[in-house]
Structures are given as C-alpha cells and as structure tokens.
Scaffold this motif. Structure first.
Motif, PDB file in Angstrom:
ATOM      1  N   PRO A 195      33.934  39.992  39.248  1.00 47.88           N
ATOM      2  CA  PRO A 195      34.695  38.754  39.452  1.00 47.88           C
ATOM      3  C   PRO A 195      34.470  38.107  40.808  1.00 47.88           C
ATOM      4  O   PRO A 195      34.489  36.882  40.922  1.00 47.88           O
ATOM      5  N   GLU A 196      34.252  38.905  41.847  1.00 48.33           N
ATOM      6  CA  GLU A 196      34.044  38.333  43.183  1.00 48.33           C
ATOM      7  C   GLU A 196      32.750  37.522  43.242  1.00 48.33           C
ATOM      8  O   GLU A 196      32.720  36.429  43.807  1.00 48.33           O
ATOM      9  N   LYS A 197      31.685  38.047  42.659  1.00 48.19           N
ATOM     10  CA  LYS A 197      30.419  37.326  42.660  1.00 48.19           C
ATOM     11  C   LYS A 197      30.510  36.052  41.835  1.00 48.19           C
ATOM     12  O   LYS A 197      29.962  35.001  42.215  1.00 48.19           O
ATOM     13  N   VAL A 198      31.183  36.147  40.693  1.00 56.86           N
ATOM     14  CA  VAL A 198      31.334  34.960  39.851  1.00 56.86           C
ATOM     15  C   VAL A 198      32.183  33.909  40.557  1.00 56.86           C
ATOM     16  O   VAL A 198      31.858  32.719  40.550  1.00 56.86           O
ATOM     17  N   GLN A 199      33.277  34.344  41.187  1.00 61.48           N
ATOM     18  CA  GLN A 199      34.136  33.400  41.898  1.00 61.48           C
ATOM     19  C   GLN A 199      33.390  32.706  43.032  1.00 61.48           C
ATOM     20  O   GLN A 199      33.528  31.492  43.232  1.00 61.48           O
ATOM     21  N   ASP A 200      32.593  33.467  43.761  1.00 64.76           N
ATOM     22  CA  ASP A 200      31.800  32.869  44.847  1.00 64.76           C
ATOM     23  C   ASP A 200      30.825  31.836  44.304  1.00 64.76           C
ATOM     24  O   ASP A 200      30.655  30.759  44.891  1.00 64.76           O
ATOM     25  N   TRP A 201      30.199  32.153  43.169  1.00 66.38           N
ATOM     26  CA  TRP A 201      29.224  31.243  42.556  1.00 66.38           C
ATOM     27  C   TRP A 201      29.876  29.933  42.115  1.00 66.38           C
ATOM     28  O   TRP A 201      29.394  28.854  42.449  1.00 66.38           O
TER      29      TRP A 201
ATOM     30  N   LEU B 105      36.552  24.768  36.816  1.00 66.59           N
ATOM     31  CA  LEU B 105      37.368  25.807  37.443  1.00 66.59           C
ATOM     32  C   LEU B 105      38.362  26.399  36.457  1.00 66.59           C
ATOM     33  O   LEU B 105      38.616  27.610  36.457  1.00 66.59           O
ATOM     34  N   ALA B 106      38.937  25.551  35.621  1.00 61.91           N
ATOM     35  CA  ALA B 106      39.933  26.029  34.665  1.00 61.91           C
ATOM     36  C   ALA B 106      39.336  27.028  33.690  1.00 61.91           C
ATOM     37  O   ALA B 106      40.004  27.990  33.285  1.00 61.91           O
ATOM     38  N   ALA B 107      38.085  26.829  33.304  1.00 58.80           N
ATOM     39  CA  ALA B 107      37.445  27.761  32.379  1.00 58.80           C
ATOM     40  C   ALA B 107      37.340  29.162  32.968  1.00 58.80           C
ATOM     41  O   ALA B 107      37.294  30.159  32.235  1.00 58.80           O
TER      42      ALA B 107
ATOM     43  N   TYR C 270      41.816  36.372  47.266  1.00 59.06           N
ATOM     44  CA  TYR C 270      40.475  35.849  47.078  1.00 59.06           C
ATOM     45  C   TYR C 270      40.464  34.366  46.755  1.00 59.06           C
ATOM     46  O   TYR C 270      39.407  33.770  46.630  1.00 59.06           O
ATOM     47  N   ILE C 271      41.632  33.760  46.595  1.00 58.86           N
ATOM     48  CA  ILE C 271      41.713  32.362  46.204  1.00 58.86           C
ATOM     49  C   ILE C 271      41.545  31.473  47.432  1.00 58.86           C
ATOM     50  O   ILE C 271      42.316  31.554  48.379  1.00 58.86           O
TER      51      ILE C 271
ATOM     52  N   THR D 119      34.583  47.546  35.854  1.00 56.67           N
ATOM     53  CA  THR D 119      34.693  46.543  36.906  1.00 56.67           C
ATOM     54  C   THR D 119      34.305  47.189  38.236  1.00 56.67           C
ATOM     55  O   THR D 119      34.819  48.240  38.599  1.00 56.67           O
ATOM     56  N   VAL D 120      33.390  46.555  38.968  1.00 52.49           N
ATOM     57  CA  VAL D 120      32.929  47.122  40.222  1.00 52.49           C
ATOM     58  C   VAL D 120      33.539  46.413  41.413  1.00 52.49           C
ATOM     59  O   VAL D 120      33.284  46.762  42.553  1.00 52.49           O
ATOM     60  N   SER D 121      34.355  45.380  41.154  1.00 47.81           N
ATOM     61  CA  SER D 121      35.084  44.720  42.218  1.00 47.81           C
ATOM     62  C   SER D 121      36.327  44.111  41.620  1.00 47.81           C
ATOM     63  O   SER D 121      36.491  44.024  40.420  1.00 47.81           O
ATOM     64  N   GLY D 122      37.255  43.704  42.462  1.00 52.33           N
ATOM     65  CA  GLY D 122      38.493  43.145  41.947  1.00 52.33           C
ATOM     66  C   GLY D 122      39.551  44.217  41.744  1.00 52.33           C
ATOM     67  O   GLY D 122      39.310  45.419  41.911  1.00 52.33           O
ATOM     68  N   ARG D 123      40.751  43.802  41.335  1.00 55.13           N
ATOM     69  CA  ARG D 123      41.869  44.723  41.249  1.00 55.13           C
ATOM     70  C   ARG D 123      41.939  45.439  39.916  1.00 55.13           C
ATOM     71  O   ARG D 123      42.373  46.581  39.840  1.00 55.13           O
ATOM     72  N   LYS D 124      41.563  44.738  38.838  1.00 51.33           N
ATOM     73  CA  LYS D 124      41.778  45.303  37.511  1.00 51.33           C
ATOM     74  C   LYS D 124      40.448  45.539  36.806  1.00 51.33           C
ATOM     75  O   LYS D 124      39.435  44.954  37.121  1.00 51.33           O
ATOM     76  N   ARG D 125      40.498  46.419  35.824  1.00 49.52           N
ATOM     77  CA  ARG D 125      39.365  46.587  34.968  1.00 49.52           C
ATOM     78  C   ARG D 125      39.434  45.556  33.878  1.00 49.52           C
ATOM     79  O   ARG D 125      40.476  45.324  33.308  1.00 49.52           O
TER      80      ARG D 125
END
Length: 439
Positions: free
Chosen positions: A338-344, A374-376, A388-389, A433-439
């Motif tokens: 999720p972190e990489k996707v959010q950054d992208w 963003l909503a998607a 992270y927001i 999940t390799v990053s973020g809080r949840k699986r």
C-alpha cells in the motif's frame, strides 16, 4: 476459476506463462459475422468508431501463445478504432478471451500523434491486417512502441507489431519476467528495447508525455510493474490495469457469439447459482441475453467465482458505472504494497492535472479527474493509517466519501477471491502485506 485468472491482466503465477512468439501467425478464413455498434455510457467520451470495411482475411490472426493458458480468440479478431481527440489520440480495441472459455473482455492499444508528426503506440494489440491498415490510415509513421507492463497479454504482441514497423523504437517497462521460466525479452520477439525509467526526462517524448513507474518486487514470485503516462496537451492519463470503468453495455469488439455463449446456463452457472434450480433452455439471440452474457463475463473477470451467476444483475450494478480498482488487483497486489501504491498515485495526482483516463481494458476514455482517481484508491487509507495521508483535508474528505462507494465490493462475491488469496499466501506464491498496518 483458472480460466478467469488467466484471462485477466492481473499478476499471479497462472498468468506468467511461457510465450513463444513463433506461434503467432496470420491465416486467412472467412469472417463469421459483423458486429453491431454499441454505445458507451454517458460518462465515456469517444467519437467516430471505425473498423475495416473489408473484414474476412483482414481479421484473422492465429494466436496460440501463453502456454498453458492461451488467450483467444485464436482466429478472428475484429479491430475497432475510435478517435478520442481529433487528429491526436486514437483507441484500437480487440476482443480478449481465455482459450476456449466464454469469458471475454476487450484489450486496448492507444495511439498518440506527436508534434513531430509520428505516432506513439501504447500497449500494442494483435497486428492483424485490419489493425495495421487502420494504423496506416492515420498517415503518420510509427516512431515509438511502448510496453507499459509486465503482463503477458500485452507483451505477446509487441514483437509481431514492431516487425510491421521496423523503424520504430521499442520502449519497455523494466523488470520483465515470465513463469515458470524467466525468459529474456528476445524470446518474445522483442529486440533492441530501451528501458522506461521513472520520471525520465531523457525520453524523446518527454516534452509531450511524462511517465511514472510503479514497481513492486515484493508482491510474489515476480514483481508487479506498471507505467502511467500523462499526455500534457490533451490532459490525458494512461494506465494499464491500475483502474477500470465497467460499462453498462459490452464493448463493441466483443462478438455476439461470445456474449451468447456466456448467457448459456453451463457448468459455471450451475455451480454459482446459490442452490437455485438452473433451467436448461436454449439461448435466443436478443438484447436481453447478450446483456446477461456481458454481466456474467464481468463478474467472472472481477471476482473469479462470483456468488450468483444465474442472476448477475444486482452484483453487476454494484461494479459498473464507476471508476474502481479491480478486486483482483486490489486483493492480490495493491493491498500487499500500500505504501508504494499510495506514493505512486500521490505523485500522479500532485503532478498531473488530467481530465480523462484511458485504461487498457473495459471502457475508455473515462471522464475523470484527480478526485475520482484518488477515490478509487480509498481502500489504502484503511491499510496505511492516518500517518501516511498527505493529501489536504478537504480533498481527503471528498476522496474518502467517494472511496467508500468505489471500493465497495459485494462481500458474497469476494469470498472466492479472498479464499484464493489465502491459499496463494499460504503456498508462498503471493506474499502477505509487506507494509502498512493490516494484511
């Protein structure tokens, strides 16, 4: 289930199959039928679709690649060309199916005319005579051929397409791979390819088209790679599989025969009927049955094993007419990193002021701005947490409200996909999940 997985442009070991470019050849046969024109929904803008007037031998392309899950149609591929921006952007679409199954969707190539007068080709499709003729009718040389992903249903046509335009440069997303053997690009008929690098200002088209790369090697047996592009003059965002917009009606390139085959109450419908009695009545060719076939195709593509194929309308309504991340991509890929996707997506929305989006499948172009995009991806907020927001509060609030609607997938339909995810994780094929809080 296996058929639906391999038919999709999504990551996973079933899809990263050996591909031999030498198996792709053109043959001549008679055309079976003409396709009736269909309209996209009101949120999709396009003008003047066209296919070759000849048909017949112009539309045939023997395709037996993707062992052991070849993508059809094996012989007949109609090509539909649509002009999106006058004298600037065109879409070329063909049908894509898994082998002999009744599950089909569309696959799209985007062509942009550059200021040089040459053409920039994104994600080539099968180079049938009809397709190549429709490209040549643009009266401009093909300068660049771009492979924006690792997914093999896009990769298999780069080599054959490039040989039709030998003077064109080939540019390829990095970290290409294949399964079960990791083969070099030359095996796929792709030679002298240059690498697409994140935000590379040295690319010859940078003044007109920018690019941002998402590369996630942590996902599974191979990395997920996708390059997003932004055409500045038209304010157009181009992606491959990041987001989709399922239209109410089937794309024009999907054949009547495929739709009616999907409307039949076969084994898949009997297994996914919620225990209801399944009638075995012949399928009459009418608008209702073609629509039923399309709805069943969509649910199998998105969920692999939806809860109720016998009566697909309710679930289809939940998944269509909105910009979403495919449930498969969301579950098997984006939720893992999720972190990489959010950054992208943050880099995309902060740097590019787009007003339309062109994905490689389903409807296009889509009238959508940064807010809808963003909503998607609203589901990432739950995975990452507030720390992270980085978006402004008003934008975040709006995206959060829209994201709840965009990210809602019927829980019953998600059961098969969730079970598959758990199995793939336990087998070590797809990682937790390799990053973020949840699986």
């Amino acid at each position: 289930m296996v058929a639906a997985i391999a038919a999709l442009p999504k990551p996973g070991p079933l899809q990263k199959s050996l591909i031999c470019d030498g198996f792709s050849k053109r043959f001549n046969f008679e055309q079976v039928s003409e396709r009736k024109k269909r309209n996209f929904n009101s949120l999709v803008v396009a003008s003047g679709s066209k296919s070759s007037s000849k048909g017949g031998s112009e539309r045939f392309y023997l395709n037996f690649t993707g062992f052991p899950f070849p993508l059809g149609p094996f012989l007949n591929r109609i090509t539909i060309r649509t002009e999106v921006v006058k004298n600037s952007i065109w879409l070329f679409e063909q049908e894509q199916a898994l082998g002999f199954s009744s599950v089909s969707t569309n696959i799209r190539m985007t062509v942009i005319k550059l200021k040089s007068g040459g053409l920039w080709v994104h994600a080539p499709i099968a180079p049938t005579k009809e397709c190549i003729q429709l490209v040549k009718e643009l009266n401009a040389p093909v300068e660049y051929i771009v492979l924006p992903t690792f997914a093999y249903e896009h990769k298999i046509f780069v080599g054959p397409f490039s040989r039709k335009f030998p003077k064109a440069q080939i540019w390829v997303a990095q970290r290409q791979w294949s399964w079960p053997i990791n083969l070099p690009l030359e095996f796929f008929g792709i030679f002298r390819a240059k690498a697409l690098v994140d935000e590379d200002e040295s690319t010859p088209w940078f003044d007109e088209i920018e690019q941002k790369v998402l590369s996630a090697p942590e996902v599974g047996i191979g990395p997920y790679v996708e390059v997003a592009f932004y055409h500045k003059r038209s304010q157009t965002l181009m992606v491959t599989d990041a987001v989709i917009f399922v239209p109410r009606q089937p794309p024009e390139c999907i054949s009547k025969e495929s739709l009616l085959a999907s409307a039949k109450n076969g084994l898949a419908v009997k297994l996914l009927s919620k225990g209801k009695e399944v009638p075995e009545e012949p399928v009459v060719d009418n608008k209702s049955n073609r629509q039923k076939g399309w709805e069943r195709m969509v649910l199998q593509i998105l969920f692999l094993g939806p809860s109720n194929l016998l009566e697909p309308t309710a679930s289809f309504a939940q998944m269509s007419q909105k910009l979403i991340v495919s449930p498969i991509v969301k579950t098997l890929v984006f939720s893992k990193v999720p972190e990489k996707v959010q950054d992208w997506i943050d880099r995309i929305t902060s740097d590019w002021r787009f007003k339309r989006i062109i994905p490689a499948h389903f409807a296009a172009p889509i009238n959508a701005s940064r807010s809808e995009f963003l909503a998607a991806f609203g589901f990432l907020d739950e995975l990452l947490g507030e720390q992270y927001i980085t978006r402004p509060s008003l934008s975040l609030l709006f995206a959060s409200l829209m994201g709840k609607a965009a990210s809602y997938f019927p829980p019953d339909d998600m059961k098969t996909l969730s079970s598959l995810d758990e199995f793939l994780v336990s087998a070590g094929v797809v990682k937790k999940t390799v990053s973020g809080r949840k699986r």
